[in-house]
Design a protein around this motif. Structure first.
Motif, PDB file in Angstrom:
ATOM      1  N   ASP A  79       0.816  -1.219   0.000  1.00 29.61           N
ATOM      2  CA  ASP A  79       0.000   0.000   0.000  1.00 29.61           C
ATOM      3  C   ASP A  79       0.847   1.265   0.000  1.00 29.61           C
ATOM      4  OD1 ASP A  79      -2.216  -1.620  -0.012  1.00 29.61           O
ATOM      5  OD2 ASP A  79      -2.679  -1.353   2.117  1.00 29.61           O
ATOM      6  N   ASP A  80       2.082   1.170   0.475  1.00 28.90           N
ATOM      7  CA  ASP A  80       2.969   2.332   0.538  1.00 28.90           C
ATOM      8  C   ASP A  80       4.395   1.904   0.176  1.00 28.90           C
ATOM      9  OD1 ASP A  80       3.639   4.963   0.900  1.00 28.90           O
ATOM     10  OD2 ASP A  80       3.540   4.921   3.085  1.00 28.90           O
ATOM     11  N   LEU A  81       4.492   1.126  -0.881  1.00 27.30           N
ATOM     12  CA  LEU A  81       5.739   0.469  -1.258  1.00 27.30           C
ATOM     13  C   LEU A  81       6.885   1.454  -1.500  1.00 27.30           C
ATOM     14  CD1 LEU A  81       6.972  -2.291  -1.710  1.00 27.30           C
ATOM     15  CD2 LEU A  81       6.246  -2.150  -4.090  1.00 27.30           C
TER      16      LEU A  81
ATOM     17  N   LEU B 184      10.440   1.488   0.599  1.00 31.72           N
ATOM     18  CA  LEU B 184      11.712   1.283  -0.105  1.00 31.72           C
ATOM     19  C   LEU B 184      12.664   2.448   0.136  1.00 31.72           C
ATOM     20  CD1 LEU B 184      10.392  -0.187  -3.476  1.00 31.72           C
ATOM     21  CD2 LEU B 184      11.474  -1.438  -1.593  1.00 31.72           C
ATOM     22  N   THR B 185      12.133   3.659   0.155  1.00 29.05           N
ATOM     23  CA  THR B 185      12.960   4.848   0.445  1.00 29.05           C
ATOM     24  C   THR B 185      13.521   4.774   1.856  1.00 29.05           C
ATOM     25  OG1 THR B 185      11.690   6.213  -1.092  1.00 29.05           O
ATOM     26  CG2 THR B 185      12.939   7.370   0.617  1.00 29.05           C
TER      27      THR B 185
ATOM     28  N   MET C  90      14.120   2.073   3.555  1.00 23.83           N
ATOM     29  CA  MET C  90      15.149   1.033   3.564  1.00 23.83           C
ATOM     30  C   MET C  90      16.452   1.569   2.978  1.00 23.83           C
ATOM     31  SD  MET C  90      12.766  -2.256   2.561  1.00 23.83           S
ATOM     32  CE  MET C  90      14.024  -3.535   2.733  1.00 23.83           C
ATOM     33  N   ASP C  91      16.341   2.430   1.959  1.00 22.59           N
ATOM     34  CA  ASP C  91      17.530   3.069   1.390  1.00 22.59           C
ATOM     35  C   ASP C  91      18.220   3.983   2.394  1.00 22.59           C
ATOM     36  OD1 ASP C  91      17.635   1.966  -1.171  1.00 22.59           O
ATOM     37  OD2 ASP C  91      16.260   3.464  -2.002  1.00 22.59           O
ATOM     38  N   ASN C  92      17.455   4.531   3.337  1.00 22.78           N
ATOM     39  CA  ASN C  92      17.987   5.480   4.318  1.00 22.78           C
ATOM     40  C   ASN C  92      18.436   4.822   5.622  1.00 22.78           C
ATOM     41  OD1 ASN C  92      17.601   7.703   2.644  1.00 22.78           O
ATOM     42  ND2 ASN C  92      15.497   7.972   3.341  1.00 22.78           N
ATOM     43  N   SER C  93      18.525   3.502   5.641  1.00 27.89           N
ATOM     44  CA  SER C  93      18.885   2.787   6.873  1.00 27.89           C
ATOM     45  C   SER C  93      20.191   3.289   7.469  1.00 27.89           C
ATOM     46  CB  SER C  93      18.993   1.282   6.613  1.00 27.89           C
ATOM     47  OG  SER C  93      17.737   0.759   6.298  1.00 27.89           O
ATOM     48  N   GLU C  94      21.171   3.514   6.638  1.00 35.11           N
ATOM     49  CA  GLU C  94      22.480   3.952   7.137  1.00 35.11           C
ATOM     50  C   GLU C  94      22.415   5.362   7.720  1.00 35.11           C
ATOM     51  OE1 GLU C  94      27.067   3.537   5.672  1.00 35.11           O
ATOM     52  OE2 GLU C  94      25.538   3.862   4.161  1.00 35.11           O
TER      53      GLU C  94
ATOM     54  N   ILE D 256      13.327   2.330   9.893  1.00 34.33           N
ATOM     55  CA  ILE D 256      12.890   3.258  10.933  1.00 34.33           C
ATOM     56  C   ILE D 256      12.717   4.619  10.289  1.00 34.33           C
ATOM     57  CG2 ILE D 256      13.559   4.491  13.027  1.00 34.33           C
ATOM     58  CD1 ILE D 256      14.869   2.067  14.045  1.00 34.33           C
ATOM     59  N   GLU D 257      11.671   5.298  10.713  1.00 31.96           N
ATOM     60  CA  GLU D 257      11.406   6.642  10.207  1.00 31.96           C
ATOM     61  C   GLU D 257      11.309   7.614  11.372  1.00 31.96           C
ATOM     62  OE1 GLU D 257       8.313   8.763   7.137  1.00 31.96           O
ATOM     63  OE2 GLU D 257       7.632   6.974   8.193  1.00 31.96           O
TER      64      GLU D 257
END
Length: 155
Positions: free
Chosen positions: A50-52, A56-57, A59-63, A136-137
């Protein structure tokens, strides 16, 4: 000269026995969890599909969020979002590819969560395994959302 070792040895044994007896802080009650976490934890369940793009963004920002996870000691609001369509046996293909692509960063994020008592006890108290954390956001200074694979066990 033989008297010193005879005195020191029993004292060391007594000290080590007392140290191993020291009770650890338990997290069996909600009150204990709230004291450690420092804020009530809200949960909800969604589908990653629903908010793919957003997930994904993240997950890209994990670091990028690693240092923020390390520094946090207090939050006003903590939310855990269970992604019910992400699990051990099946998940959206885009999530699976992103997990493989960002494996090292996501693992580092999971290890950083493990090192922060507040975040770790928040997820542990909900039965979430570290390996299930995807992202995490940080929405603002005192509001955080943790995205985890699986279903909310409370629902």
């Amino acid at each position: 000269m033989l008297i010193k070792p005879l005195i020191v040895a029993p004292v060391l044994v007594l000290i080590s026995a007392l140290a191993s007896y020291a009770p650890a802080q338990g997290i069996n009650s909600q009150e204990s969890i709230d004291k450690i976490v420092g804020t009530p934890v809200e949960t909800k369940t969604e589908k990653a599909e629903d908010d793919l793009g957003h997930i994904l963004t993240l997950m890209d920002n994990s670091e990028v969020v690693l240092s923020e996870v390390r520094k946090r000691t207090k939050l006003d609001q903590l939310e855990i979002v269970y992604l019910q369509d992400v699990g051990m046996t099946s998940m959206p293909e885009a999530i699976q590819k992103k997990q493989e692509e960002r494996k090292a960063e996501i693992l580092a994020l999971q290890q950083t969560i493990e090192g922060n008592a507040m975040f770790y006890h928040a997820i542990d108290s909900r039965g979430i395994l570290l390996r299930d954390i995807l992202a995490i956001e940080f929405l603002n200074r005192d509001r955080v959302v943790i995205y985890a694979a699986g279903n909310n066990p409370g629902s």
